[in-house]
Design a protein around this motif. Structure first.
Motif, mmCIF file in Angstrom:
data_model
loop_
_atom_site.group_PDB
_atom_site.id
_atom_site.type_symbol
_atom_site.label_atom_id
_atom_site.label_comp_id
_atom_site.label_asym_id
_atom_site.label_seq_id
_atom_site.Cartn_x
_atom_site.Cartn_y
_atom_site.Cartn_z
ATOM 1 N N ASN A 41 6.156 9.033 -8.322
ATOM 2 C CA ASN A 41 5.899 9.325 -6.979
ATOM 3 C C ASN A 41 5.826 7.858 -6.253
ATOM 4 O O ASN A 41 5.159 7.126 -6.620
ATOM 5 N N LEU A 42 6.680 7.845 -5.251
ATOM 6 C CA LEU A 42 7.077 6.519 -4.236
ATOM 7 C C LEU A 42 5.771 6.489 -3.776
ATOM 8 O O LEU A 42 5.321 5.234 -3.707
ATOM 9 N N GLU A 294 4.061 7.347 7.082
ATOM 10 C CA GLU A 294 4.892 6.076 7.572
ATOM 11 C C GLU A 294 5.812 5.898 6.652
ATOM 12 O O GLU A 294 7.136 5.611 7.145
ATOM 13 N N ALA A 295 5.904 6.096 5.553
ATOM 14 C CA ALA A 295 6.947 5.972 4.424
ATOM 15 C C ALA A 295 8.227 6.999 4.777
ATOM 16 O O ALA A 295 9.407 6.411 4.681
ATOM 17 N N LEU A 310 3.589 -0.880 2.505
ATOM 18 C CA LEU A 310 2.947 0.145 2.350
ATOM 19 C C LEU A 310 2.570 0.702 0.702
ATOM 20 O O LEU A 310 1.378 0.918 0.299
ATOM 21 N N LEU A 311 3.379 0.115 -0.117
ATOM 22 C CA LEU A 311 3.203 0.079 -1.422
ATOM 23 C C LEU A 311 2.291 -0.565 -2.089
ATOM 24 O O LEU A 311 1.260 -0.389 -2.757
ATOM 25 N N ASP A 312 2.128 -1.837 -1.215
ATOM 26 C CA ASP A 312 1.057 -2.715 -1.638
ATOM 27 C C ASP A 312 -0.347 -2.423 -1.349
ATOM 28 O O ASP A 312 -1.508 -2.111 -1.799
ATOM 29 N N GLN A 313 -0.263 -1.697 0.078
ATOM 30 C CA GLN A 313 -1.654 -1.074 0.677
ATOM 31 C C GLN A 313 -2.168 0.095 -0.238
ATOM 32 O O GLN A 313 -3.427 0.124 -0.581
ATOM 33 N N SER A 314 -1.086 0.762 -0.654
ATOM 34 C CA SER A 314 -1.602 1.990 -1.665
ATOM 35 C C SER A 314 -2.041 1.507 -2.980
ATOM 36 O O SER A 314 -3.339 2.134 -3.232
ATOM 37 N N HIS A 315 -1.475 0.301 -3.483
ATOM 38 C CA HIS A 315 -2.225 -0.149 -4.692
ATOM 39 C C HIS A 315 -3.881 -0.480 -4.485
ATOM 40 O O HIS A 315 -4.618 -0.335 -5.254
#
Length: 398
Positions: A41-42, A294-295, A310-315
């Motif tokens: 999952n991206l 946004e992605a 966005l990946l960083d914020q998700s984590h």
């Protein structure tokens, strides 16, 4: 994106192994071989059962199922990886919560698909199934969905069933939810069924509308590293179910059908204020949905480097608000960032499993080794890693 020649050769070798394994164990040739991939999952974690948005893509790591008819009403499932065989009569297939149901085993991910098909009114008979998989178990890459979706695809062809792709995903999910007893959303099975090569799948989990979004990372000199922390997890335990229940409670208190419907986050959090747990769970889901949207826009515009933040914020959201990360996962993400990743996050249901990192092309082993060194220093088991290529969903391959 075409597979490298060695990858094509390895794929053909795996397919032949499953065919040979079927002939050896069943004494006859298989009717065919069906394959379904694991998925990464991206972005968009724990949004699926909140009627939200997800953005997975399929892996080259997959489950292959060789299948053939039987003349009786038995389902005989053999795992080449485990060298184990499970046999059960079709009429003895019962869900996990039925009176007298036996404890669930690995074969239930396959036999549960026949139960789900029969429950939905489809005619299926006795079958032999021989399976082998390269999707790591318990890593958050949907090893179970790969088994289910390959089995559903095989049954559709073997018995001449007319079932749309999204309905196949629903049946596979039904097998996992109602038969095995794992309360997962639709993301895993939809990705394993619907994904196409060189694309991510953007899915609205309420309307089930899907869009294939081109994912040409190589064109901008990037790739996705998938690293298995070798911290096994299980969706059948209570943590996943607890998160889902919390989201449902929050939606109820907010008077919306699902957290996807929250339009004013500050107002919603104020309403939930006395319950800090529900505040955190809601904040994750609402902000994660926005990150997916946004992605999708960034990917459509080819601005892949901008996915990193966005990946960083998700984590961070999964760690602090949804509280589903563990020390190994957090260390892997931090180390990846320190060694050149544009962004990194845990992927999957949580409490272990894999991370993904958006990295410059060709740096996968460098980043992977750095994480392995950090793990060794911390006394953790050695991780494993590979670079991911967006691949095709469930299909017949022989």
């Amino acid at each position: 994106m075409n597979q490298a020649p060695d990858a094509v050769a390895e794929h053909g070798h795996r397919r032949q192994q499953v065919l040979d394994g079927f002939a050896e164990r069943c004494g006859t040739a298989a009717a065919g071989v069906w394959e379904a991939p694991g998925r990464v999952n991206l972005i968009g974690e724990h949004t699926d059962y909140n009627d939200g948005f997800v953005m997975p893509f399929a892996l080259t790591r997959s489950a292959m199922v060789a299948a053939g008819h039987r003349e009786d009403d038995r389902v005989v499932v053999t795992s080449m990886d485990l060298d184990e065989t499970v046999e059960v009569a079709l009429d003895d297939l019962v869900p996990f919560d039925a009176p007298g149901a036996r404890p669930r085993v690995w074969a239930d991910y396959l036999t549960g698909c026949l139960w789900a098909l029969r429950e939905a009114g489809h005619h299926v008979g006795g079958v032999n199934l021989v399976v082998a998989s390269t999707v790591p178990i318990g890593a958050g890459l949907s090893s179970s969905a790969a088994l289910e979706c390959a089995t559903i695809a095989a049954m559709v062809d073997l018995f001449g069933l007319e079932i749309d792709l999204i309905d196949r995903a629903h049946l596979a999910r039904r097998a996992e939810n109602a038969y095995v007893g794992a309360p997962t959303g639709l993301l895993d099975q939809a990705a394993s069924t619907l994904c196409t090569s060189s694309h991510t799948l953007f899915m609205d989990c309420r309307t089930l509308e899907t869009t294939q979004v081109p994912m040409d990372l190589a064109g901008v000199g990037l790739e996705i590293l998938v690293l298995d922390t070798n911290t096994p997890h299980s969706h059948v335990d209570g943590e996943y179910a607890a998160r889902r229940a919390a989201c449902e409670r929050a939606a109820g208190l907010l008077g919306v059908a699902a957290l996807r419907d929250v339009t004013d986050l500050d107002e919603a959090l104020a309403t939930l204020g006395p319950d800090e747990e529900l505040v955190r769970r809601t904040r994750h889901v609402v902000t994660e949905n926005q990150r997916v949207l946004e992605a999708v826009e960034l990917a459509r515009e080819g601005r892949f480097a901008e996915l990193g933040p966005l990946l960083d914020q998700s984590h961070t959201s999964m760690r602090d608000d949804f509280e589903i990360t563990v020390p190994t996962v957090d260390l892997a993400v931090e180390t990846a960032r320190e060694h050149g990743a544009l962004g990194a996050r845990m992927t999957g249901g949580g409490f272990g499993g894999c991370i993904i990192a958006l990295i410059p092309m060709g740096t996968g082993d460098q980043v992977g080794r750095a994480i392995a060194e950090a793990f060794a220093a911390a006394g953790y088991a050695a991780p494993e890693w590979f670079t991911a290529v967006p691949s095709a969903g469930a299909r017949r391959i022989a």
